[in-house]
Structures are given as structure tokens and as C-alpha cells.
Design a protein around this motif. Structure first.
Motif, PDB file in Angstrom:
ATOM      1  N   ASP A 102       7.535   8.257  -5.708  1.00 18.39           N
ATOM      2  CA  ASP A 102       6.365   8.256  -4.818  1.00 18.39           C
ATOM      3  C   ASP A 102       5.716   9.636  -4.717  1.00 18.39           C
ATOM      4  O   ASP A 102       4.747   9.817  -3.991  1.00 18.39           O
ATOM      5  N   ARG A 103       6.292  10.599  -5.388  1.00 17.71           N
ATOM      6  CA  ARG A 103       5.788  11.971  -5.382  1.00 17.71           C
ATOM      7  C   ARG A 103       5.644  12.513  -3.948  1.00 17.71           C
ATOM      8  O   ARG A 103       4.575  12.891  -3.491  1.00 17.71           O
ATOM      9  N   TYR A 156      -8.686  11.607  -1.469  1.00 11.59           N
ATOM     10  CA  TYR A 156      -7.921  11.221  -0.280  1.00 11.59           C
ATOM     11  C   TYR A 156      -7.414  12.447   0.471  1.00 11.59           C
ATOM     12  O   TYR A 156      -6.962  12.355   1.596  1.00 11.59           O
ATOM     13  N   PRO A 297      -3.627  15.545 -17.943  1.00 10.53           N
ATOM     14  CA  PRO A 297      -2.490  14.850 -17.343  1.00 10.53           C
ATOM     15  C   PRO A 297      -1.412  14.530 -18.372  1.00 10.53           C
ATOM     16  O   PRO A 297      -1.544  14.872 -19.546  1.00 10.53           O
ATOM     17  N   PRO A 298      -0.347  13.841 -17.955  1.00  7.82           N
ATOM     18  CA  PRO A 298       0.777  13.605 -18.854  1.00  7.82           C
ATOM     19  C   PRO A 298       0.401  12.869 -20.149  1.00  7.82           C
ATOM     20  O   PRO A 298       1.094  13.007 -21.135  1.00  7.82           O
TER      21      PRO A 298
ATOM     22  N   ARG B 165      -8.039   5.286  -4.402  1.00  5.37           N
ATOM     23  CA  ARG B 165      -8.637   6.611  -4.617  1.00  5.37           C
ATOM     24  C   ARG B 165      -9.079   7.244  -3.318  1.00  5.37           C
ATOM     25  O   ARG B 165      -9.006   8.449  -3.143  1.00  5.37           O
ATOM     26  N   ARG B 276       3.120   2.572 -11.063  1.00  5.79           N
ATOM     27  CA  ARG B 276       3.488   3.969 -10.799  1.00  5.79           C
ATOM     28  C   ARG B 276       2.908   4.923 -11.830  1.00  5.79           C
ATOM     29  O   ARG B 276       2.403   5.983 -11.499  1.00  5.79           O
ATOM     30  N   GLU B 277       3.001   4.517 -13.093  1.00  6.28           N
ATOM     31  CA  GLU B 277       2.574   5.430 -14.152  1.00  6.28           C
ATOM     32  C   GLU B 277       1.041   5.589 -14.137  1.00  6.28           C
ATOM     33  O   GLU B 277       0.525   6.691 -14.347  1.00  6.28           O
ATOM     34  N   SER B 279      -0.782   5.513 -11.546  1.00  5.46           N
ATOM     35  CA  SER B 279      -1.066   6.402 -10.416  1.00  5.46           C
ATOM     36  C   SER B 279      -0.714   7.847 -10.741  1.00  5.46           C
ATOM     37  O   SER B 279      -1.457   8.764 -10.423  1.00  5.46           O
ATOM     38  N   ARG B 280       0.437   8.036 -11.396  1.00  7.67           N
ATOM     39  CA  ARG B 280       0.864   9.406 -11.691  1.00  7.67           C
ATOM     40  C   ARG B 280      -0.136  10.078 -12.631  1.00  7.67           C
ATOM     41  O   ARG B 280      -0.392  11.274 -12.525  1.00  7.67           O
ATOM     42  N   CYS B 281      -0.704   9.283 -13.545  1.00  9.15           N
ATOM     43  CA  CYS B 281      -1.678   9.841 -14.483  1.00  9.15           C
ATOM     44  C   CYS B 281      -3.063   9.979 -13.847  1.00  9.15           C
ATOM     45  O   CYS B 281      -4.007  10.412 -14.516  1.00  9.15           O
ATOM     46  N   GLU B 282      -3.183   9.562 -12.613  1.00 11.11           N
ATOM     47  CA  GLU B 282      -4.445   9.705 -11.870  1.00 11.11           C
ATOM     48  C   GLU B 282      -5.615   9.034 -12.580  1.00 11.11           C
ATOM     49  O   GLU B 282      -6.721   9.566 -12.605  1.00 11.11           O
ATOM     50  N   ASP B 430      -3.660   5.980  -1.858  1.00  9.64           N
ATOM     51  CA  ASP B 430      -3.467   7.437  -1.970  1.00  9.64           C
ATOM     52  C   ASP B 430      -2.976   7.816  -3.367  1.00  9.64           C
ATOM     53  O   ASP B 430      -1.996   8.535  -3.511  1.00  9.64           O
ATOM     54  N   MET B 431      -3.618   7.332  -4.381  1.00 11.37           N
ATOM     55  CA  MET B 431      -3.270   7.629  -5.778  1.00 11.37           C
ATOM     56  C   MET B 431      -1.788   7.393  -6.047  1.00 11.37           C
ATOM     57  O   MET B 431      -1.142   8.164  -6.769  1.00 11.37           O
ATOM     58  N   GLY B 432      -1.262   6.327  -5.451  1.00 12.27           N
ATOM     59  CA  GLY B 432       0.103   5.929  -5.762  1.00 12.27           C
ATOM     60  C   GLY B 432       1.195   6.586  -4.934  1.00 12.27           C
ATOM     61  O   GLY B 432       2.363   6.241  -5.079  1.00 12.27           O
ATOM     62  N   HIS B 433       0.844   7.509  -4.064  1.00 10.53           N
ATOM     63  CA  HIS B 433       1.877   8.059  -3.179  1.00 10.53           C
ATOM     64  C   HIS B 433       2.358   6.970  -2.232  1.00 10.53           C
ATOM     65  O   HIS B 433       3.486   6.990  -1.761  1.00 10.53           O
ATOM     66  N   THR B 434       1.435   6.054  -1.942  1.00 10.61           N
ATOM     67  CA  THR B 434       1.781   4.946  -1.062  1.00 10.61           C
ATOM     68  C   THR B 434       1.207   3.660  -1.636  1.00 10.61           C
ATOM     69  O   THR B 434       0.546   3.666  -2.673  1.00 10.61           O
TER      70      THR B 434
END
Ligand SMILES: Cc1cc2nc3c(=O)[nH]c(=O)nc-3n(C[C@H](O)[C@H](O)[C@H](O)COP(=O)(O)OP(=O)(O)OC[C@H]3O[C@@H](n4cnc5c(N)ncnc54)[C@H](O)[C@@H]3O)c2cc1C
Ligand SMILES: Cc1cc2nc3c(=O)[nH]c(=O)nc-3n(C[C@H](O)[C@H](O)[C@H](O)COP(=O)(O)OP(=O)(O)OC[C@H]3O[C@@H](n4cnc5c(N)ncnc54)[C@H](O)[C@@H]3O)c2cc1C
Lengths: 487, 579
Positions: A102-103, A156, A297-298, B165, B276-277, B279-282, B430-434
């Protein structure tokens, strides 16, 4: 029993001190606020239980509590204005959980930027952060102070989520989704939602300069560490020339870190600390420039950089005030490769802090504005500083766009010699004068520190009345940091 | 409880009439009766206990609102602020209250350059979104419909796939003008010291904390008369075209800049990994898991149509349960066409790795600009309520879904509609934080069962059960604050948020007249108590609040210190009344 003995019962006698020698450092900081008195005692708690007991004790004996998380302070908020207990939280420096999927990372208030960022980097991530703070600055304080990050990319915004707080009343409380029973070990919630329970409590201790309670941990978002970065410097003659290009770049969501500075700030942060390089940089750097970092990014980082660069070229081609778009800066060879790393880390601990290199001290005049106001505000501040006898060639200016340019953080830096009383008095007078004029012209002092708080809170009377009602619920005996904000 | 004046007196009525003029105030029963239920037309459990106002009054500006509030204070008249009344909480819960209908206050002011729109409390989402598009901007329209008032929605919910977003609504509120229940007019953010509303924080501690929490106060802390909200950049070279599709109309996407993707996923783990992925890559503007039943509902033309398909397809759905949910992604080229191409290649790479299989989908607006789905989509079965709609982390969404589904299947189905094992809607925020999780329950109001077995009553039970399971499992829930059974959630969350929640409310509303009571009222719960006795070990609402100690046994059994969860007043208050 004496207060010191009572505190010793809570934290152990080696973690409490009431000697003048121990107290003196807490009565000084980097601000222009004078503090004549000393605190009564300093205590170094180790965990939230101890913090809780100390706040309860302070309520019994009606003694002020001043929570302190960072080593050095800039705004006078931690000076013991009415004596009391300095609660230094530096022993509480644990990184409690790292939640990679969840970072989110949960940290105690003593965790510093110098400590957190390397840990995050090890797992390929980073917390977005303000411009080169001290390595010894607390991450939690930075978030409580709503310090503005150099990366305006995230719509956000706001990296902080849930918290644990000991309210001034002595009540121990978890905010946001960490408020569930059993958090953290016996709960499904990870504390990712900052809101509730019921109302948004975290808003009351943010920007409060310690007047509502003591935060004992916070949960903070972290993001990927880019695989690939490319820095661009976009140069201008005047600050006003940079504004429209900035609006355009931000509106098209180009890049990650993005800031506008003058050569004064540049010479301090890009130099090696020696007078020689400082002078050389001041001569060679363009008067104003935007630092823009494009990041990959990755996955497929090159492709991302390519479309952002193309859009950047389109923006700059249509902006006649852009002098150049460069991949490096004259006088600072190789900087372009180091800069992304510098912007994602605090100022190196072993070096004199950049703001203090020139004369030993620096006063920041900072507020929220719209980018379109920057030129007029800069003119006003320059004029005022000159009128007070300040050498305006040595005025640092830093404009930080916020959230795709909807607003910006403005910062004017005045350097002075702390040993020279005349110099100091002059900077203080110009600071007060400039602040009053800016305020009149619509600058928004969202965190009005000690010297400016009367000006702001007197005008916002209804606001002040209502926030005082909230204060009376959360800190009914007014023990938390009396003398700060409007309390 | 507030000291309720039995009736709106002639003197009070005249005072209101003097403020707004005779045209804008009435006590005509034909009109007051229409102020009970609002948009959520039938069979919504929250509506129970709502009653017609004694008077309806329609102010035209802030000054009139302030004067009306002062009259209400003078005569101790409870009042209820009303935006568009699409939601259900504008129906007052005490007799002879004053309905303050704000729909005349429809201002809409733009600061295009700084991406700010300031609206009055009567303004709704639809024109806001339309005007935003003309300015190269967009905002978040609630999934439930663009007919909702902007302020009413920003104060209470504001959830849609775009939360991915744009994040949480509370973080999109800027300058605010606010008439407190004590009659004081205050301004927040940059409005506190200037006339420009472009910034929301402070000064100093941030009073936006008092506007709402995860959900709102539902009109219990006075009336917002202006609110500036954040708009976001969305530059499109051409406008989205409205197109007709049978009885429905929608907006067609320029698919070089905005595009939907639907993927069939091989497993729940694959769904998780992909969400998840991404989101992590935005990348992306929205990422969600759409359950099968939502697709049936989205497509049904009528109640009969829904039942004729959902029932017969049971076996098919159960058999493919693990793989029937769709991972749905919206990509937008904010910066340029090339951004969309880049994001598409990243998305396809991720889906290749996890085994997501691309399906068809229409390239048109579904649920964030126009929201034509709002009314029909929610009621295909006849009765409906969302028992949960909460933001926490992704794993929490899955866990909450399983908990609520298990509870529902074992105790409440039938009469609640069988979902054939599906656990609800999940989207990233929230871009995958939640992640946002929503669990709807539906029922057929004509189901031939007795009173306590009917869908509506079971829905109530499931709603209370949802609060209890949240406490049991340490799950976050939307059913906190004034939408909850305060006796359950008040001590458990925070812990003891109930105490300070009520105190801050009292601090700004000492007379307790702004849409009382604080939480759902005992007369509503009492009706259900006899049946719930065995299940929940309490008899009446009052018992539940003050003597029903059973809930903390659950905590103790899980090793949680019960004393940490109990407020002092829980044990030693003798007035036996909250507020
Ligand atoms: C079927 C259905 C589906 C829904 N789906 C969604 C969804 O997907 N996403 C989402 O975000 N929401 C959703 N909602 C919730 C709803 O649409 C709005 O959040 C809510 O109704 C707000 O808009 P409104 O104009 O109806 O406000 P109202 O119903 O008029 O007001 C909402 C509450 O706020 C108070 N209030 C209104 N205006 C003010 C003011 N100016 N000052 C102080 N208090 C005020 C009222 O007293 C009331 O308690 C849904 C609702 C329904 C019925
Ligand atoms: C109450 C409610 C609220 C809603 N809110 C929203 C919202 O806010 N936002 C939103 O976007 N949607 C929302 N929806 C759902 C929305 O209306 C659509 O029904 C849903 O998104 C599916 O879209 P679709 O029509 O493209 O998919 P479908 O019509 O279901 O499928 C289109 C095509 O996808 C393929 N397909 C079918 N199943 C699969 C599968 N398992 N895997 C891969 N491909 C498959 C098939 O080829 C099919 O023809 C909501 C629905 C409900 C009931």
C-alpha cells in the motif's frame, strides 16, 4: 513531590533534566523571536505510554507542555514562552511498519528525514519531501507543519494519513482508519484513510504548532523511486517571465519535481560551501530558472520521458520569455545528474545548512500565493528590503508550485549574522514590514508563526473564535504550547 | 435531545416571512409533506423516522440564511439544511422543524487559471462539470448522480472511480463560507483573511476538520453558504459528443485521449496484483473491480428485466465466480495523445504478466461525467441500500467484502437478493495507497414474508451488523458518526471518539438545533429491538447505549483492552442521555 521526580517516575531519572545547561538550548532557535525565560524541565520519553502519562501529569499540575521533535527549529514554535515541560521526542525514532503493497510507512515523531529516506531508498521508494530540509528534521513535524513538497505532481496531495495523538486533555486517540479497535496488530485496517472517526481530527493538530496535542506516530505515503531522471533548467531574465511557462507546464502535468529559484538560492544549494564557488555561481547562474525533473516510473521509463519532453518543447516553443531550455547549468557542471538525488534527500548532515552558509542565520518569509502574484510580490519585498538597508542582491527567492499550479508557496530568504545585533534588528524590521504589506496585498499566511500570528488571527476573528472552541474540547486546560498560534 | 418547541409559532413564522418575503416561506401541508423523502424515493432504511417540517423556507443569500438561523435560535426551532435533496438525510427527525431549502442559491464563480470553482449550496454537479469541460477542467461527479448538490455532496460523500487520481473530497475543499448553528458567520482558508477562496488550509489549525470526517455531519454543524472546490486539468482538443443509445444517451469519448479497458482476470490474486501494479506505476484515471451483479444491474431496463436474467444465470455465475469480475481501467492522455499510448503499453504489459484478458467495452462515459445511470441502476430489485462504502487499503476492501458477504449469506438471504458469492465493488483511491469498497444489498419490497422477515427489516439488521463486524475485525466503516449506532461505534473507534465528537458539535451548536439528533434516533431502533434481542443482547436503543455491555466482550475475546475502548461517561453518566 517535585515535578522532576514525578517525571523521573514515568521515564526514569536519566531521561529528565532540570539543569540550566540542559534547558538553555531549548530557549534558542533560528527565528527572530526572543525568548528570555527557560522551561522548568526537559523530559525524553521513549514511547506513547510515557507521553500519555506526562500529559496527564501536566494536566494535574497545570503546567505547559512543549513537544519537540526536530533538533533545530526555525519559527519560534518550540520556545518555552511560559515555561513548562519540554517534551523532547527524539528517542521515539522508530520506523514502526513499512507496508510495501500500500506504500505506507508508520513512523514515530523522532524519525528524521536523514533516517527515513535511506530506508525508503533501500526498497526502491521515497517519501515526497520539501526542499532540502535539515537531515535532523523530523518527518512528522514537517507534515504537521504542512511543509510544501517540491513535487507538485500528485492531485490527491497530502502525504499524511492516520495518526496517534495524545490530546492536551490527556485522552489517547487514533485518527482516520487507524481508529479501529485493535489497531495495528489485531485489525484489518492499515490506517490508510486519514478521515474520521466522525470528523477530521487530524486537521486540528496540523498547522497547530503543538497547541492541540502530541502526535506519537503518523502514517505517511511513499512513492516509487524513479528508474530514470532527466533534469532541465529553463532560464529567464525576470521572475515575471517564468510565470506563464510555469502555468503551462504544470497544467499539462509535465515532470515531477519542479521549482523556480533565483541565482541566490541556486548559489547556496549548488555550491560546495566555499566562498569561491558561491561567488562564481552567483556570477554565472542565470538570474532566474525553473528546475524541472522528468522521471521514468518502473516500467518503460524512456517512453514516459519522451512524451513529457515533447510536451515541454511544445510549451517552451510557444513562450517568448523562455531564454533557454538547458540540460545543464553554466558554472555547475554535472549538477543535472546529482540534482534529482539532492531533491529527494535532506541537506547532508555533515555540511553547514545551505540557508546558514552565507551569514550564519536566515529568516524565511513564507506564505501561500498565486503564481501570477509572484512578480508584484517580489517587487514589493525587494523594495521593502532595500528601504530597510538590506542588500537585495543577497535575497533568496524560491517559488514552489503546488498541485499543477493552482497555488504556490513563496519564500523570501534574508541572511544575517546572529552576533550582529544591528543586522538582526534590521532583518526583523524588514520582515515585519514586508509581511504586513504582503498581507494587505492578499498574501495568505496559512502558518502564521509567532511574530505574524496577531496580524493574521485578529483579522480572521470568526475563525479564531471557532478554532478556540475546538481547542477547549481537546485541550481544556490550555497546557499545550501556550503562546503559540492564537492561544 | 433539543428543547423542541411544539409548533412553529405565528411569531416565528412572521419573522421568517419578514426575512425572505411571503413567496419564499410556507407551512402548506401539500408542500411540507414533500420534504420528507427526497430523491431516494422508496424503501431506503435511513428514511425511517423522518417527518414533514412545520415550515419550508427558501433564502436567497448568505445574509438571509444567517437571519433565519438566528430566528431558529430565538424560538428554539430545529432546522435542516437542504441542497438538492437527492440524498435522504434532509428529512428532519423531529416534529415541526424548519426545512431550509437552499436551492435558490445557485451561484457558480470561476477562477479558471487556478482551477477553482466557487458554488452556492443550491448549485448541482451537472452544470459544474459541463462548464468545467469548456475550461479544460474536470471534477468528480458522484457515482450516484450529477443531480446532487455540489456542496451537499462534498460535505457528505463525493465518491466515484475518479477518487483514484483525485483523492478524497475533503482534500478538495478550498475556501468556505459558513453560518454556524450559533449564528456566527465564519470563513475558512484564504477566505479567512481575503476575498479570494483559492486556498483551503488554515490559518493555523485547520477548521475544515470540523466540516466532515470520512462522511459528513448531515447538516448538524450549520450551513455552508459558499464553497470553493478544486478543479483538475483535462485538456481535450475536441468536446465529448452526446450520442443516443435507445432510451439512453451518453457522451462518446475521443478515444485517442480517453479510453476504457475491461479485462477478465484469471483469479483474485491476479486482480490484486494488477490493481496494485497499475497504481504503483501511476498510470490511469480510474482502476476498479466490477462485480458481475453490477453489470447485470447496469444493463437491466426494468425490475422484470433484472429478475428475468439474474435468477436464471445463477449457475453460470457461481461456476465462474473467481473469474467473473472485470478489472476495468480508464486511461486519459492528460498531457498528450502520446501519454495515452504510453500508458496503454504499460497496462498491457502488466495484464500480460498476470494473465488478464482484454474484452470489449463501449468508449463512452459510464459513471463520472453525465451519470445517467443514477436512478435506474440502483433499484433493479425494488429496494436497495449501501451497507458499506468505505476507503481503506486494498486488502481491507477484500476482507471487508468477505466479512459482510458471509454475514449476509448466513443470516439475511433471502429475503435480501442472493449475490451468488460476490463481494462487492472495489476501486483504487489515492493512486492505490487506498481502495474504496462498496457493498450494496437489495431486496424485493413485494417479497411475501412477514414484517420482521421482510427485506427492509433485514436490511436494517444487516446495517447494524455491519457496524458490529467492523468492530469485531478492526475494519474501518462508513457507518461511523451520525450514520451509526453511537452506542456501538462511539466508544469503539478512536477509542471514544463519540465523546469528543459530541463535544465539538455542542461547542458550535449549544442549542442542538441543527438537524438533530446527533445519531439515528431511538424511536427507529426501538421498533426493531424485540426481534434483535436474541441476536444482540439488548432490548431498546437506550439499553444498547448505556447497558448493553456485550459488545466489548467481543473485544476482550480478541485480546483488546476493553478499558481502552470505553469512555468514562459510559459508566458514570447518570442523566442517561447523550447530548
Ligand atoms: C441512490 C444513491 C446513490 C448514491 N451514490 C453516490 C455515489 O456514488 N457517490 C457519492 O458521492 N454519493 C452518492 N450518493 C449520495 C448523494 O448523492 C450525495 O452525497 C448527497 O445526496 C448530496 O447531495 P444532495 O444535493 O442530495 O444533498 P442533500 O441531500 O440536499 O444534502 C445532504 C446532507 O447535507 C446537508 N446539507 C446540504 N446542503 C448543506 C449545506 N449547504 N450546508 C450544510 N449542510 C448541508 C443536508 O442536511 C443533508 O443532511 C448516492 C445517493 C443515492 C440516493
Ligand atoms: C450501482 C452501480 C454503480 C455503478 N457505478 C459505476 C461507476 O461508478 N463507474 C463505472 O465505470 N461503472 C459503474 N457501474 C458499472 C457500469 O455501469 C458497467 O455496467 C460496468 O462498468 C461494465 O461496463 P461494460 O458495459 O463495458 O461491460 P459489460 O457490458 O459487462 O461487458 C462488456 C464486454 O466485456 C466483455 N466481458 C464480459 N465479462 C468479462 C470478463 N469477466 N472479463 C473480461 N471481459 C469481459 C464481454 O466481451 C462483454 O461483451 C455501476 C454499476 C452499478 C450497478
Amino acid at each position: 513531590m517535585q515535578i522532576k521526580a514525578k517525571l523521573a517516575e514515568i521515564v526514569g531519572k536519566e531521561h529528565v533534566d532540570a539543569t540550566r545547561k540542559a534547558l538553555l538550548p531549548y530557549s534558542k532557535d533560528h527565528s527572530l523571536l526572543e525568548c528570555n525565560g527557560l522551561a522548568d524541565v526537559v523530559v525524553w520519553p521513549d514511547d506513547a505510554d510515557q507521553v500519555h502519562k506526562i500529559v496527564q501529569l501536566a494536566n494535574e499540575i497545570k503546567m505547559p507542555v512543549i513537544p519537540v521533535s526536530s533538533e533545530q527549529h526555525f519559527h519560534g514554535s518550540t520556545l518555552p514562552k511560559m515555561g513548562g515541560i519540554i517534551m523532547d521526542l527524539k528517542r521515539m525514532n522508530r520506523i514502526l511498519d513499512v507496508d510495501v503493497p500500500d506504500r505506507l510507512v508508520r513512523i514515530e515523531p523522532g524519525v528524521t528525514w536523514g533516517q527515513l529516506q535511506p530506508e525508503m531508498n533501500k526498497i526502491g521508494h521515497r517519501v515526497v519531501m520539501p526542499l532540502m530540509p535539515l537531515a535532523s528534521s523530523s518527518v512528522v513535524s514537517s507534515l504537521l507543519e504542512r511543509e510544501v513538497p517540491t513535487n507538485p505532481r500528485y492531485e490527491y496531495g497530502e502525504p499524511m494519513t492516520s495518526n496517534e495523538v495524545i490530546w492536551g486533555s490527556g485522552m489517547r486517540f487514533r485518527t482516520g482508519s487507524a481508529s479501529v479497535p485493535g489497531f495495528p496488530d489485531k485489525a484489518d485496517s492499515r490506517g490508510g484513510n486519514p478521515e474520521g472517526p466522525g470528523t477530521n481530527w487530524y486537521r486540528f493538530f496540523q498547522g497547530a504548532e503543538g497547541t492541540m496535542g502530541v502526535v506519537t506516530w503518523s502514517i505517511v505515503k511513499f512513492e516509487y523511486l524513479p528508474e530514470l531522471d532527466k533534469t532541465y533548467f529553463i532560464t529567464f531574465d525576470k521572475i515575471g517571465d517564468a510565470i506563464e511557462p510555469l502555468y503551462q507546464m504544470q497544467r499539462r502535468m509535465i515532470g515531477n519535481e519542479c521549482l523556480l529559484i533565483n541565482n541566490q538560492v541556486g548559489a547556496l544549494i549548488f555550491g560546495d560551501g566555499s566562498d569561491k564557488t558561491y561567488q562564481a555561481l552567483k556570477r554565472q547562474l542565470p538570474p532566474w530558472f525553473i528546475v524541472l525533473v522528468l522521471s521514468g516510473p518502473p516500467r518503460s521509463p524512456e517512453a514516459k520521458l519522451a512524451y513529457e519532453k515533447k510536451a515541454l518543447d511544445e510549451v517552451c516553443a510557444n513562450q517568448p520569455t523562455v531564454l533557454r531550455v538547458d540540460e545543464s547549468l553554466p558554472g555547475a557542471v554535472g549538477l543535472e545528474r546529482k540534482l534529482p538525488g539532492m531533491l529527494r534527500n535532506p541537506w547532508p548532515a555533515e555540511r553547514t545548512y545551505w540557508k546558514h552558509q552565507l551569514k550564519g542565520e536566515c529568516e524565511d518569509l513564507l506564505f501561500i500565493a498565486k503564481m501570477e502574484q509572484a512578480a508584484a510580490f517580489t517587487e514589493l519585498v525587494t523594495e521593502t528590503a532595500g528601504a530597510h538597508g538590506y542588500d537585495v542582491r543577497q535575497m533568496g527567492v524560491y517559488l514552489q508550485p503546488i498541485e499543477q499550479g493552482r497555488a504556490c508557496h513563496m519564500e523570501y530568504q534574508f541572511y544575517y549574522d546572529p552576533e550582529d545585533e544591528t543586522d538582526k534588528a534590521m532583518v526583523k524590521a524588514l520582515y515585519m514590514d514586508a509581511a504586513a504589506k504582503l498581507f494587505e496585498q492578499g498574501a495568505f499566511f496559512s502558518r502564521p508563526y509567532s511574530l505574524l500570528s496577531p496580524m493574521v488571527f485578529d483579522k480572521a476573528r470568526g475563525y479564531t473564535n471557532t478554532i478556540t472552541k475546538v481547542k477547549e474540547v481537546l485541550d481544556p486546560n490550555y497546557i499545550m504550547c501556550p503562546g503559540n498560534v492564537c492561544f | 435531545m433539543p428543547k423542541v418547541t411544539e409548533k412553529v409559532s405565528k411569531a416565528a413564522y412572521n419573522a421568517l416571512q419578514n426575512i425572505v418575503g411571503p413567496e419564499w416561506v410556507t407551512d402548506d401541508v401539500a408542500i411540507t409533506e414533500s420534504y420528507v423523502k427526497g430523491g431516494e424515493i422508496h424503501d431506503c432504511i435511513y428514511q425511517r423516522g423522518q417527518q414533514p417540517p412545520g415550515v419550508v423556507v427558501m433564502p436567497k443569500d448568505t445574509e438571509e440564511v444567517q437571519k433565519i438561523v438566528k430566528v431558529c435560535m430565538r424560538y428554539h426551532l430545529p432546522y435542516t439544511p437542504i441542497g438538492a435533496f437527492w440524498g435522504v438525510h434532509c428529512g428532519g427527525k423531529v416534529p415541526f422543524h424548519v426545512s431550509i431549502d437552499l436551492s435558490r442559491m445557485r451561484s457558480l464563480e470561476w477562477d479558471e487559471k487556478h482551477m477553482v470553482a466557487m458554488v452556492g449550496p443550491g448549485q448541482i454537479h451537472s452544470p459544474l462539470q459541463a462548464e468545467a469541460q469548456e475550461r479544460g477542467l474536470y471534477t468528480m461527479t458522484p457515482g450516484g448522480g450529477s443531480q446532487a448538490a455540489v456542496i451537499g455532496n462534498m460535505l457528505t460523500c463525493n465518491y466515484s472511480p475518479l477518487n483514484y487520481r483525485l483523492g478524497l473530497a475533503t482534500r478538495r475543499i478550498l475556501g468556505v463560507e459558513w453560518v454556524l448553528p450559533n449564528g456566527e458567520l465564519i470563513r475558512l482558508g484564504s477566505l479567512a483573511t481575503s476575498d479570494d477562496p483559492y486556498w483551503g488550509e488554515g490559518p493555523g489549525p485547520d477548521l475544515r476538520g470540523l466540516l466532515r470526517g470520512y462522511l459528513g455531519w448531515w447538516g448538524k454543524v450549520g450551513i455552508i453558504t459558499k464553497m470553493a472546490i478544486k478543479m483538475h486539468p483535462l485538456f481535450l482538443p475536441e468536446r465529448m459528443k452526446p450520442v443516443e443509445r435507445g432510451m439512453l444517451s451518453t457522451l462518446e469519448f475521443p478515444d485517442n485521449r480517453i479510453k476504457w479497458y475491461n479485462f477478465r482476470m484469471p483469479s483474485e490474486d491476479a486482480m490484486r496484483d494488477a490493481m496494485r501494479e497499475i497504481s504503483r506505476c501511476e498510470i490511469g484515471a480510474a482502476v476498479m473491480r466490477v462485480p458481475t451483479i453490477w453489470r447485470y444491474r447496469g444493463k437491466s431496463r426494468s425490475r422484470e428485466d433484472f429478475w428475468s436474467k439474474w435468477g436464471p444465470d445463477e449457475k453460470k455465475i457461481r461456476d465462474s465466480r473467481a473469474t467473473s469480475s472485470v478489472c476495468r481501467v480508464l486511461l486519459i492522455g492528460y498531457t498528450s495523445e502520446e501519454q495515452l499510448q504510453y500508458e496503454e503499453s504499460v497496462l498491457m504489459g502488466i495484464m500480460d504478466e498476470v494473465g488478464g484478458e482484454l474484452g470489449r467495452t463501449k468508449q463512452s462515459d459510464q459513471s463520472w461525467i453525465k451519470n445517467a445511470d443514477s436512478a435506474g441502476m440502483w433499484w433493479p430489485a425494488g429496494g436497495y441500500v449501501s451497507v458499506e462504502f468505505v476507503v481503506e487499503t486494498l486488502e481491507h476492501s477484500f476482507a471487508r467484502g468477505k466479512t459482510l458477504l458471509a454475514e449476509k449469506e448466513s443470516k439475511f438471504t433471502p429475503p435480501l437478493v442472493d449475490e451468488y458469492g460476490e463481494e462487492g465493488w472495489i476501486q483504487m483511491t489515492d493512486m492505490g495507497h487506498t481502495s474504496y469498497f462498496e457493498f450494496l444489498i437489495q431486496w424485493d419490497p413485494e417479497h411475501p414474508l412477514g414484517k420482521y422477515e421482510s427485506g427492509e427489516y433485514k436490511a436494517w439488521e444487516h446495517w447494524v451488523a455491519s457496524q458490529r463486524t467492523a468492530i469485531d475485525h478492526g475494519q474501518f466503516t462508513a457507518n461511523i458518526g451520525s450514520l451509526s449506532v453511537m452506542g456501538l461505534t462511539g466508544p469503539a473507534f478512536g477509542p471514544n471518539y463519540g465523546v469528543i465528537y459530541d463535544k465539538v458539535r455542542q461547542a458550535v451548536d449549544p442549542l442542538d438545533i441543527s438537524n438533530p439528533p446527533l445519531d439515528l434516533h431511538d424511536r427507529v431502533i426501538d421498533e426493531f429491538a424485540p426481534k434483535w434481542k436474541e441476536d444482540y443482547d439488548f432490548q431498546t436503543w437506550t439499553d444498547l447505549m448505556h447497558d448493553g455491555k456485550e459488545w466489548w466482550k467481543v473485544l476482550t475475546s480478541r485480546g483488546i483492552e476493553w478499558k481502552d475502548c470505553l469512555p468514562e461517561w459510559y459508566w458514570d453518566r447518570d442523566d442517561k442521555e447523550i447530548g
